[in-house]
Design a protein around this motif. Structure first.
Motif, PDB file in Angstrom:
ATOM      1  N   LEU A   1     -48.179  -8.005 -93.543  1.00 33.88           N
ATOM      2  CA  LEU A   1     -47.495  -7.047 -92.676  1.00 33.88           C
ATOM      3  C   LEU A   1     -47.964  -5.632 -92.967  1.00 33.88           C
ATOM      4  O   LEU A   1     -48.202  -4.835 -92.042  1.00 33.88           O
ATOM      5  CB  LEU A   1     -45.982  -7.156 -92.861  1.00 33.88           C
ATOM      6  CG  LEU A   1     -45.129  -6.199 -92.029  1.00 33.88           C
ATOM      7  CD1 LEU A   1     -45.346  -6.433 -90.538  1.00 33.88           C
ATOM      8  CD2 LEU A   1     -43.646  -6.344 -92.381  1.00 33.88           C
ATOM      9  N   ASP A   2     -48.133  -5.310 -94.238  1.00 30.22           N
ATOM     10  CA  ASP A   2     -48.631  -3.993 -94.627  1.00 30.22           C
ATOM     11  C   ASP A   2     -50.028  -3.753 -94.071  1.00 30.22           C
ATOM     12  O   ASP A   2     -50.354  -2.658 -93.607  1.00 30.22           O
ATOM     13  CB  ASP A   2     -48.637  -3.891 -96.152  1.00 30.22           C
ATOM     14  CG  ASP A   2     -48.952  -2.483 -96.639  1.00 30.22           C
ATOM     15  OD1 ASP A   2     -48.863  -1.539 -95.837  1.00 30.22           O
ATOM     16  OD2 ASP A   2     -49.290  -2.335 -97.818  1.00 30.22           O
ATOM     17  N   ALA A   3     -50.873  -4.786 -94.100  1.00 31.03           N
ATOM     18  CA  ALA A   3     -52.248  -4.643 -93.629  1.00 31.03           C
ATOM     19  C   ALA A   3     -52.344  -4.610 -92.112  1.00 31.03           C
ATOM     20  O   ALA A   3     -53.229  -3.949 -91.553  1.00 31.03           O
ATOM     21  CB  ALA A   3     -53.099  -5.789 -94.175  1.00 31.03           C
ATOM     22  N   GLU A   4     -51.445  -5.305 -91.428  1.00 28.67           N
ATOM     23  CA  GLU A   4     -51.620  -5.535 -89.998  1.00 28.67           C
ATOM     24  C   GLU A   4     -50.799  -4.619 -89.097  1.00 28.67           C
ATOM     25  O   GLU A   4     -51.224  -4.327 -87.970  1.00 28.67           O
ATOM     26  CB  GLU A   4     -51.239  -6.996 -89.673  1.00 28.67           C
ATOM     27  CG  GLU A   4     -52.124  -8.029 -90.323  1.00 28.67           C
ATOM     28  CD  GLU A   4     -53.496  -8.087 -89.688  1.00 28.67           C
ATOM     29  OE1 GLU A   4     -53.587  -8.165 -88.451  1.00 28.67           O
ATOM     30  OE2 GLU A   4     -54.481  -8.052 -90.446  1.00 28.67           O
ATOM     31  N   GLN A   5     -49.627  -4.169 -89.535  1.00 28.06           N
ATOM     32  CA  GLN A   5     -48.694  -3.558 -88.597  1.00 28.06           C
ATOM     33  C   GLN A   5     -49.203  -2.267 -87.956  1.00 28.06           C
ATOM     34  O   GLN A   5     -48.775  -1.916 -86.861  1.00 28.06           O
ATOM     35  CB  GLN A   5     -47.350  -3.302 -89.281  1.00 28.06           C
ATOM     36  CG  GLN A   5     -47.377  -2.339 -90.446  1.00 28.06           C
ATOM     37  CD  GLN A   5     -46.016  -2.223 -91.109  1.00 28.06           C
ATOM     38  OE1 GLN A   5     -45.022  -2.745 -90.617  1.00 28.06           O
ATOM     39  NE2 GLN A   5     -45.956  -1.538 -92.245  1.00 28.06           N
ATOM     40  N   GLY A   6     -50.159  -1.590 -88.567  1.00 28.86           N
ATOM     41  CA  GLY A   6     -50.693  -0.381 -87.957  1.00 28.86           C
ATOM     42  C   GLY A   6     -52.050  -0.555 -87.318  1.00 28.86           C
ATOM     43  O   GLY A   6     -52.644   0.415 -86.825  1.00 28.86           O
ATOM     44  N   ALA A   7     -52.566  -1.794 -87.286  1.00 32.95           N
ATOM     45  CA  ALA A   7     -53.912  -2.040 -86.766  1.00 32.95           C
ATOM     46  C   ALA A   7     -53.883  -2.223 -85.248  1.00 32.95           C
ATOM     47  O   ALA A   7     -52.915  -2.762 -84.698  1.00 32.95           O
ATOM     48  CB  ALA A   7     -54.506  -3.279 -87.422  1.00 32.95           C
ATOM     49  N   PRO A   8     -54.937  -1.783 -84.543  1.00 34.10           N
ATOM     50  CA  PRO A   8     -55.025  -2.032 -83.101  1.00 34.10           C
ATOM     51  C   PRO A   8     -55.096  -3.537 -82.820  1.00 34.10           C
ATOM     52  O   PRO A   8     -55.714  -4.291 -83.572  1.00 34.10           O
ATOM     53  CB  PRO A   8     -56.340  -1.341 -82.701  1.00 34.10           C
ATOM     54  CG  PRO A   8     -56.642  -0.394 -83.809  1.00 34.10           C
ATOM     55  CD  PRO A   8     -56.067  -1.001 -85.051  1.00 34.10           C
ATOM     56  N   ASP A   9     -54.416  -3.947 -81.733  1.00 36.96           N
ATOM     57  CA  ASP A   9     -54.406  -5.354 -81.307  1.00 36.96           C
ATOM     58  C   ASP A   9     -53.744  -6.275 -82.320  1.00 36.96           C
ATOM     59  O   ASP A   9     -53.932  -7.506 -82.267  1.00 36.96           O
ATOM     60  CB  ASP A   9     -55.830  -5.858 -81.031  1.00 36.96           C
ATOM     61  CG  ASP A   9     -56.551  -5.032 -79.976  1.00 36.96           C
ATOM     62  OD1 ASP A   9     -55.879  -4.613 -79.000  1.00 36.96           O
ATOM     63  OD2 ASP A   9     -57.765  -4.791 -80.130  1.00 36.96           O
ATOM     64  N   ALA A  10     -52.971  -5.731 -83.249  1.00 40.27           N
ATOM     65  CA  ALA A  10     -52.285  -6.580 -84.227  1.00 40.27           C
ATOM     66  C   ALA A  10     -51.188  -7.386 -83.537  1.00 40.27           C
ATOM     67  O   ALA A  10     -50.492  -6.891 -82.649  1.00 40.27           O
ATOM     68  CB  ALA A  10     -51.691  -5.724 -85.338  1.00 40.27           C
ATOM     69  N   ASN A  11     -51.025  -8.637 -83.943  1.00 39.73           N
ATOM     70  CA  ASN A  11     -49.936  -9.464 -83.409  1.00 39.73           C
ATOM     71  C   ASN A  11     -48.909  -9.818 -84.468  1.00 39.73           C
ATOM     72  O   ASN A  11     -47.920 -10.460 -84.186  1.00 39.73           O
ATOM     73  CB  ASN A  11     -50.497 -10.738 -82.759  1.00 39.73           C
ATOM     74  CG  ASN A  11     -51.310 -11.576 -83.728  1.00 39.73           C
ATOM     75  OD1 ASN A  11     -50.767 -12.376 -84.483  1.00 39.73           O
ATOM     76  ND2 ASN A  11     -52.628 -11.398 -83.711  1.00 39.73           N
ATOM     77  N   ILE A  12     -49.157  -9.401 -85.721  1.00 35.48           N
ATOM     78  CA  ILE A  12     -48.167  -9.549 -86.793  1.00 35.48           C
ATOM     79  C   ILE A  12     -47.581  -8.170 -87.044  1.00 35.48           C
ATOM     80  O   ILE A  12     -48.161  -7.354 -87.764  1.00 35.48           O
ATOM     81  CB  ILE A  12     -48.820 -10.117 -88.071  1.00 35.48           C
ATOM     82  CG1 ILE A  12     -49.475 -11.471 -87.797  1.00 35.48           C
ATOM     83  CG2 ILE A  12     -47.776 -10.270 -89.182  1.00 35.48           C
ATOM     84  CD1 ILE A  12     -50.224 -12.051 -88.983  1.00 35.48           C
ATOM     85  N   THR A  13     -46.448  -7.885 -86.423  1.00 33.98           N
ATOM     86  CA  THR A  13     -45.882  -6.536 -86.467  1.00 33.98           C
ATOM     87  C   THR A  13     -44.460  -6.489 -87.009  1.00 33.98           C
ATOM     88  O   THR A  13     -43.909  -5.399 -87.173  1.00 33.98           O
ATOM     89  CB  THR A  13     -45.901  -5.917 -85.066  1.00 33.98           C
ATOM     90  OG1 THR A  13     -45.193  -6.777 -84.155  1.00 33.98           O
ATOM     91  CG2 THR A  13     -47.337  -5.739 -84.560  1.00 33.98           C
ATOM     92  N   THR A  14     -43.841  -7.636 -87.274  1.00 35.80           N
ATOM     93  CA  THR A  14     -42.496  -7.677 -87.845  1.00 35.80           C
ATOM     94  C   THR A  14     -42.508  -8.606 -89.053  1.00 35.80           C
ATOM     95  O   THR A  14     -43.398  -9.476 -89.187  1.00 35.80           O
ATOM     96  CB  THR A  14     -41.454  -8.176 -86.834  1.00 35.80           C
ATOM     97  OG1 THR A  14     -41.721  -9.553 -86.513  1.00 35.80           O
ATOM     98  CG2 THR A  14     -41.492  -7.338 -85.552  1.00 35.80           C
ATOM     99  N   PHE A  15     -41.511  -8.443 -89.913  1.00 45.29           N
ATOM    100  CA  PHE A  15     -41.468  -9.283 -91.114  1.00 45.29           C
ATOM    101  C   PHE A  15     -41.217 -10.742 -90.762  1.00 45.29           C
ATOM    102  O   PHE A  15     -41.739 -11.640 -91.432  1.00 45.29           O
ATOM    103  CB  PHE A  15     -40.396  -8.784 -92.081  1.00 45.29           C
ATOM    104  CG  PHE A  15     -40.362  -9.552 -93.373  1.00 45.29           C
ATOM    105  CD1 PHE A  15     -41.404  -9.444 -94.281  1.00 45.29           C
ATOM    106  CD2 PHE A  15     -39.315 -10.406 -93.666  1.00 45.29           C
ATOM    107  CE1 PHE A  15     -41.398 -10.165 -95.470  1.00 45.29           C
ATOM    108  CE2 PHE A  15     -39.286 -11.129 -94.849  1.00 45.29           C
ATOM    109  CZ  PHE A  15     -40.336 -11.006 -95.759  1.00 45.29           C
ATOM    110  N   SER A  16     -40.436 -11.007 -89.725  1.00 45.85           N
ATOM    111  CA  SER A  16     -40.199 -12.397 -89.342  1.00 45.85           C
ATOM    112  C   SER A  16     -41.499 -13.067 -88.892  1.00 45.85           C
ATOM    113  O   SER A  16     -41.761 -14.228 -89.241  1.00 45.85           O
ATOM    114  CB  SER A  16     -39.152 -12.474 -88.232  1.00 45.85           C
ATOM    115  OG  SER A  16     -39.577 -11.746 -87.084  1.00 45.85           O
ATOM    116  N   ASP A  17     -42.324 -12.328 -88.119  1.00 46.08           N
ATOM    117  CA  ASP A  17     -43.635 -12.862 -87.732  1.00 46.08           C
ATOM    118  C   ASP A  17     -44.497 -13.110 -88.965  1.00 46.08           C
ATOM    119  O   ASP A  17     -45.164 -14.151 -89.075  1.00 46.08           O
ATOM    120  CB  ASP A  17     -44.359 -11.886 -86.803  1.00 46.08           C
ATOM    121  CG  ASP A  17     -43.661 -11.726 -85.468  1.00 46.08           C
ATOM    122  OD1 ASP A  17     -42.837 -12.593 -85.126  1.00 46.08           O
ATOM    123  OD2 ASP A  17     -43.935 -10.730 -84.777  1.00 46.08           O
ATOM    124  N   ALA A  18     -44.501 -12.146 -89.891  1.00 48.43           N
ATOM    125  CA  ALA A  18     -45.324 -12.274 -91.098  1.00 48.43           C
ATOM    126  C   ALA A  18     -44.861 -13.443 -91.965  1.00 48.43           C
ATOM    127  O   ALA A  18     -45.681 -14.165 -92.536  1.00 48.43           O
ATOM    128  CB  ALA A  18     -45.278 -10.973 -91.898  1.00 48.43           C
TER     129      ALA A  18
END
Length: 220
Positions: free
Chosen positions: A143-160
């Motif tokens: 989540l730390d790596a992905e939530q600020g990336a463009p086109d990220a689909n893992i943006t919440t802790f539940s998803d992660a």
């Protein structure tokens, strides 16, 4: 009557590890809070974020100091460093933010050392603890790596968390996936851990079945 075996005398490093293990576990948990809070709440007050960052670096300094003391106490220092390469890795990665969560894995190692001395059936306990720890830490790190990336689909802790569970189980539904290099590196680590844990569980079940069959044969 044979003499009872004498207890093995602890080395200087082992004596230090026993004294330091509980404080280091508490520091690792403090690091987990300091790391996870800003990840789970990106809108955190900047002053509180700075305090948490200071806590993170303080814990890093404590672990680095502990490792330096263990090296100084070791009789064969070069060999000790080679045998504890993972400690070198844990100290060397603080500049890679998502990978700093590896610091908490030191707590797993220390808890395992405590369980080894005080619990029966420690293997199953440790495997379960390791599985839950790796899933939780993997979810936080990705989540730390992905939530600020463009086109990220893992943006919440539940998803992660869902992604971490299916990845560690080597299922990989593909509904969520990392798009950053760091996220993919975390995925590789989780898959390797999942395979190792599944292998440990399978080996444990096989050993239990074998022992049960042998016990039945003896009774017959």
């Amino acid at each position: 009557m044979p003499a009872s075996p004498q207890p093995t005398e602890l080395t200087r490093v082992e004596r230090w590890e026993r004294r330091a293990e509980v404080p280091l576990v508490l520091l690792a948990l403090a690091f987990l809070v300091a790391y996870a809070w800003p990840v789970l709440n990106p809108r955190l007050d900047p002053s509180l974020t700075e305090i948490l960052r200071a806590v993170s670096w303080t814990v890093w300094g404590a672990f680095a100091t502990d490792f330096a003391i263990r090296i100084a106490l070791a009789e064969q220092r070069s060999r000790y460093i080679l045998r504890h390469w993972y400690d070198v890795l844990l100290i060397a990665v603080p500049f890679l933010r998502p990978l700093r969560i590896l610091r908490v894995l030191s707590a797993a190692r220390l808890v395992n050392r405590i369980l080894t001395r005080h619990l029966v059936g420690r293997v199953s306990v440790y495997v379960g603890f390791t599985a839950l720890t790796c899933i939780g830490l993997g979810a936080l790190a990705v989540l730390d790596a992905e939530q600020g990336a463009p086109d990220a689909n893992i943006t919440t802790f539940s998803d992660a968390l869902w992604w971490a569970v299916v990845t560690s189980a080597t299922v990989g539904y593909g509904d969520f996936y990392p798009v950053t290099g760091t996220g993919r590196l975390i995925a590789v680590g989780l898959m390797l851990v999942g395979i190792a844990l599944l292998g440990s569980i399978t080996a444990g079940v096989a050993a239990w079945v074998t022992q049960s069959v042998e016990a039945d044969r003896r009774r017959e």
